[in-house]
Write a protein that holds these residues in place. Structure first.
Motif, PDB file in Angstrom:
ATOM      1  N   ILE A  61      -5.054 -90.932   2.918  1.00  0.00           N
ATOM      2  CA  ILE A  61      -6.445 -91.394   2.853  1.00  0.00           C
ATOM      3  C   ILE A  61      -6.671 -92.505   3.877  1.00  0.00           C
ATOM      4  O   ILE A  61      -7.686 -92.508   4.577  1.00  0.00           O
ATOM      5  N   SER A  62      -5.731 -93.430   3.976  1.00  0.00           N
ATOM      6  CA  SER A  62      -5.862 -94.520   4.950  1.00  0.00           C
ATOM      7  C   SER A  62      -5.945 -93.974   6.370  1.00  0.00           C
ATOM      8  O   SER A  62      -6.787 -94.407   7.169  1.00  0.00           O
ATOM      9  N   TRP A  63      -5.072 -93.020   6.695  1.00  0.00           N
ATOM     10  CA  TRP A  63      -5.107 -92.403   8.021  1.00  0.00           C
ATOM     11  C   TRP A  63      -6.449 -91.710   8.241  1.00  0.00           C
ATOM     12  O   TRP A  63      -7.078 -91.869   9.291  1.00  0.00           O
ATOM     13  N   HIS A  64      -6.885 -90.939   7.248  1.00  0.00           N
ATOM     14  CA  HIS A  64      -8.133 -90.181   7.365  1.00  0.00           C
ATOM     15  C   HIS A  64      -9.322 -91.106   7.584  1.00  0.00           C
ATOM     16  O   HIS A  64     -10.160 -90.864   8.461  1.00  0.00           O
ATOM     17  N   ARG A  65      -9.390 -92.178   6.806  1.00  0.00           N
ATOM     18  CA  ARG A  65     -10.502 -93.121   6.953  1.00  0.00           C
ATOM     19  C   ARG A  65     -10.511 -93.771   8.341  1.00  0.00           C
ATOM     20  O   ARG A  65     -11.567 -93.925   8.956  1.00  0.00           O
ATOM     21  N   ALA A  66      -9.327 -94.130   8.836  1.00  0.00           N
ATOM     22  CA  ALA A  66      -9.243 -94.749  10.166  1.00  0.00           C
ATOM     23  C   ALA A  66      -9.691 -93.767  11.248  1.00  0.00           C
ATOM     24  O   ALA A  66     -10.439 -94.136  12.161  1.00  0.00           O
ATOM     25  N   GLU A  67      -9.261 -92.522  11.146  1.00  0.00           N
ATOM     26  CA  GLU A  67      -9.653 -91.507  12.132  1.00  0.00           C
ATOM     27  C   GLU A  67     -11.142 -91.209  12.051  1.00  0.00           C
ATOM     28  O   GLU A  67     -11.808 -91.039  13.073  1.00  0.00           O
ATOM     29  N   MET A  68     -11.680 -91.149  10.840  1.00  0.00           N
ATOM     30  CA  MET A  68     -13.111 -90.882  10.685  1.00  0.00           C
ATOM     31  C   MET A  68     -13.920 -92.044  11.243  1.00  0.00           C
ATOM     32  O   MET A  68     -14.942 -91.837  11.897  1.00  0.00           O
ATOM     33  N   LYS A  69     -13.468 -93.261  11.017  1.00  0.00           N
ATOM     34  CA  LYS A  69     -14.180 -94.419  11.561  1.00  0.00           C
ATOM     35  C   LYS A  69     -14.172 -94.359  13.082  1.00  0.00           C
ATOM     36  O   LYS A  69     -15.187 -94.565  13.731  1.00  0.00           O
ATOM     37  N   ARG A  70     -13.008 -94.032  13.649  1.00  0.00           N
ATOM     38  CA  ARG A  70     -12.890 -93.957  15.103  1.00  0.00           C
ATOM     39  C   ARG A  70     -13.837 -92.903  15.670  1.00  0.00           C
ATOM     40  O   ARG A  70     -14.615 -93.180  16.589  1.00  0.00           O
ATOM     41  N   ILE A 101     -21.052 -85.291  22.336  1.00  0.00           N
ATOM     42  CA  ILE A 101     -21.348 -85.498  20.907  1.00  0.00           C
ATOM     43  C   ILE A 101     -20.884 -84.283  20.104  1.00  0.00           C
ATOM     44  O   ILE A 101     -20.271 -84.427  19.041  1.00  0.00           O
ATOM     45  N   GLY A 102     -21.150 -83.092  20.630  1.00  0.00           N
ATOM     46  CA  GLY A 102     -20.680 -81.874  19.966  1.00  0.00           C
ATOM     47  C   GLY A 102     -19.164 -81.832  19.863  1.00  0.00           C
ATOM     48  O   GLY A 102     -18.608 -81.433  18.835  1.00  0.00           O
ATOM     49  N   GLN A 103     -18.477 -82.265  20.904  1.00  0.00           N
ATOM     50  CA  GLN A 103     -17.013 -82.307  20.882  1.00  0.00           C
ATOM     51  C   GLN A 103     -16.509 -83.295  19.829  1.00  0.00           C
ATOM     52  O   GLN A 103     -15.498 -83.050  19.161  1.00  0.00           O
ATOM     53  N   LYS A 104     -17.217 -84.423  19.691  1.00  0.00           N
ATOM     54  CA  LYS A 104     -16.830 -85.405  18.672  1.00  0.00           C
ATOM     55  C   LYS A 104     -17.018 -84.830  17.274  1.00  0.00           C
ATOM     56  O   LYS A 104     -16.216 -85.092  16.371  1.00  0.00           O
ATOM     57  N   GLN A 105     -18.070 -84.030  17.083  1.00  0.00           N
ATOM     58  CA  GLN A 105     -18.280 -83.404  15.777  1.00  0.00           C
ATOM     59  C   GLN A 105     -17.154 -82.423  15.470  1.00  0.00           C
ATOM     60  O   GLN A 105     -16.648 -82.371  14.353  1.00  0.00           O
ATOM     61  N   ILE A 106     -16.737 -81.672  16.488  1.00  0.00           N
ATOM     62  CA  ILE A 106     -15.606 -80.756  16.316  1.00  0.00           C
ATOM     63  C   ILE A 106     -14.344 -81.546  15.979  1.00  0.00           C
ATOM     64  O   ILE A 106     -13.580 -81.174  15.082  1.00  0.00           O
ATOM     65  N   GLU A 107     -14.134 -82.652  16.677  1.00  0.00           N
ATOM     66  CA  GLU A 107     -12.965 -83.501  16.407  1.00  0.00           C
ATOM     67  C   GLU A 107     -13.000 -84.026  14.970  1.00  0.00           C
ATOM     68  O   GLU A 107     -11.966 -84.075  14.290  1.00  0.00           O
ATOM     69  N   THR A 108     -14.175 -84.389  14.503  1.00  0.00           N
ATOM     70  CA  THR A 108     -14.326 -84.862  13.123  1.00  0.00           C
ATOM     71  C   THR A 108     -13.883 -83.785  12.137  1.00  0.00           C
ATOM     72  O   THR A 108     -13.151 -84.067  11.182  1.00  0.00           O
ATOM     73  N   ASN A 112     -10.767 -83.749   9.386  1.00  0.00           N
ATOM     74  CA  ASN A 112     -10.926 -83.386   7.974  1.00  0.00           C
ATOM     75  C   ASN A 112      -9.966 -82.268   7.578  1.00  0.00           C
ATOM     76  O   ASN A 112      -9.298 -82.344   6.537  1.00  0.00           O
ATOM     77  N   LEU A 113      -9.889 -81.229   8.393  1.00  0.00           N
ATOM     78  CA  LEU A 113      -8.980 -80.116   8.086  1.00  0.00           C
ATOM     79  C   LEU A 113      -7.527 -80.569   8.058  1.00  0.00           C
ATOM     80  O   LEU A 113      -6.769 -80.185   7.165  1.00  0.00           O
ATOM     81  N   LYS A 114      -7.135 -81.371   9.036  1.00  0.00           N
ATOM     82  CA  LYS A 114      -5.753 -81.871   9.071  1.00  0.00           C
ATOM     83  C   LYS A 114      -5.447 -82.679   7.814  1.00  0.00           C
ATOM     84  O   LYS A 114      -4.370 -82.541   7.224  1.00  0.00           O
ATOM     85  N   HIS A 115      -6.405 -83.497   7.394  1.00  0.00           N
ATOM     86  CA  HIS A 115      -6.213 -84.305   6.190  1.00  0.00           C
ATOM     87  C   HIS A 115      -5.916 -83.397   4.990  1.00  0.00           C
ATOM     88  O   HIS A 115      -4.951 -83.633   4.255  1.00  0.00           O
ATOM     89  N   PHE A 116      -6.709 -82.354   4.813  1.00  0.00           N
ATOM     90  CA  PHE A 116      -6.501 -81.489   3.652  1.00  0.00           C
ATOM     91  C   PHE A 116      -5.274 -80.600   3.798  1.00  0.00           C
ATOM     92  O   PHE A 116      -4.629 -80.264   2.799  1.00  0.00           O
ATOM     93  N   GLU A 117      -4.909 -80.258   5.020  1.00  0.00           N
ATOM     94  CA  GLU A 117      -3.643 -79.543   5.222  1.00  0.00           C
ATOM     95  C   GLU A 117      -2.473 -80.426   4.785  1.00  0.00           C
ATOM     96  O   GLU A 117      -1.528 -79.950   4.136  1.00  0.00           O
ATOM     97  N   GLU A 118      -2.561 -81.718   5.117  1.00  0.00           N
ATOM     98  CA  GLU A 118      -1.509 -82.661   4.719  1.00  0.00           C
ATOM     99  C   GLU A 118      -1.484 -82.843   3.195  1.00  0.00           C
ATOM    100  O   GLU A 118      -0.413 -82.968   2.602  1.00  0.00           O
ATOM    101  N   VAL A 119      -2.654 -82.885   2.580  1.00  0.00           N
ATOM    102  CA  VAL A 119      -2.708 -82.984   1.113  1.00  0.00           C
ATOM    103  C   VAL A 119      -2.034 -81.759   0.506  1.00  0.00           C
ATOM    104  O   VAL A 119      -1.247 -81.882  -0.438  1.00  0.00           O
ATOM    105  N   ARG A 120      -2.314 -80.600   1.058  1.00  0.00           N
ATOM    106  CA  ARG A 120      -1.705 -79.365   0.540  1.00  0.00           C
ATOM    107  C   ARG A 120      -0.183 -79.417   0.649  1.00  0.00           C
ATOM    108  O   ARG A 120       0.535 -78.959  -0.243  1.00  0.00           O
ATOM    109  N   LEU A 121       0.321 -80.000   1.745  1.00  0.00           N
ATOM    110  CA  LEU A 121       1.775 -80.109   1.927  1.00  0.00           C
ATOM    111  C   LEU A 121       2.414 -81.044   0.896  1.00  0.00           C
ATOM    112  O   LEU A 121       3.605 -80.921   0.613  1.00  0.00           O
ATOM    113  N   LEU A 122       1.611 -81.980   0.360  1.00  0.00           N
ATOM    114  CA  LEU A 122       2.127 -82.871  -0.684  1.00  0.00           C
ATOM    115  C   LEU A 122       2.391 -82.136  -1.996  1.00  0.00           C
ATOM    116  O   LEU A 122       3.174 -82.589  -2.821  1.00  0.00           O
TER     117      LEU A 122
END
Length: 149
Positions: A61-70, A101-108, A112-122
């Protein structure tokens, strides 16, 4: 040339939609979840995470929040520059700003997907079944709390 125009029109539509959502969010307000409420608590409960999993999940969650803020900060700066361009007749950079801006939305969404993939691995095997069921609800977890007060 036609494909480029379609891309620009598509991105403009996406930007208008994003801005409408933001205006709606501001207009209708949003209460912050109280400590212990929100997606974190729901995910912990739905997946029946144990204590060590919760510690790892909180790091994710900490990683995800930092990346989303960035990414949000970077997108804000790009939008600021885009709307500043309205005060001049030179609109040469607008298309490239909208593409960025569109590229940043894709990055966002990738974050999000990476975060949930990591949650699934837990998850243990038995929890992965619960996670797979939860994926049907994930998109709704992060919607503004409208009409739920």
């Amino acid at each position: 040339m036609v494909n480029r125009q379609k891309l620009i029109v598509g991105m403009a539509i996406v930007l208008v939609a994003i801005n409408l959502v933001l205006v709606g969010f501001i207009f209708f307000g949003h209460r912050k979840p109280l400590p212990g409420e929100g997606p974190k608590k729901l995910i912990i409960e739905k997946l029946s995470l144990d204590e060590s999993q919760i510690v790892s999940y909180e790091k994710l969650i900490s990683w995800h929040r930092a990346e989303m803020k960035r990414t949000n900060d970077e997108m804000f700066l790009l939008k600021k520059e885009l709307y500043r361009s309205l005060s001049s007749d030179d609109n040469a950079d607008r298309d490239s700003l909208m593409e960025l801006i569109g590229q940043k939305q894709i990055e966002t969404e990738r974050v999000n997907l990476k975060h949930f993939e990591e949650v699934r691995l837990l998850c243990r095997d038995d929890q992965r079944v619960l996670f797979d069921q939860l994926t049907l609800e994930i998109a709704n977890l992060f919607q503004p709390l409208q009409g739920k007060e």
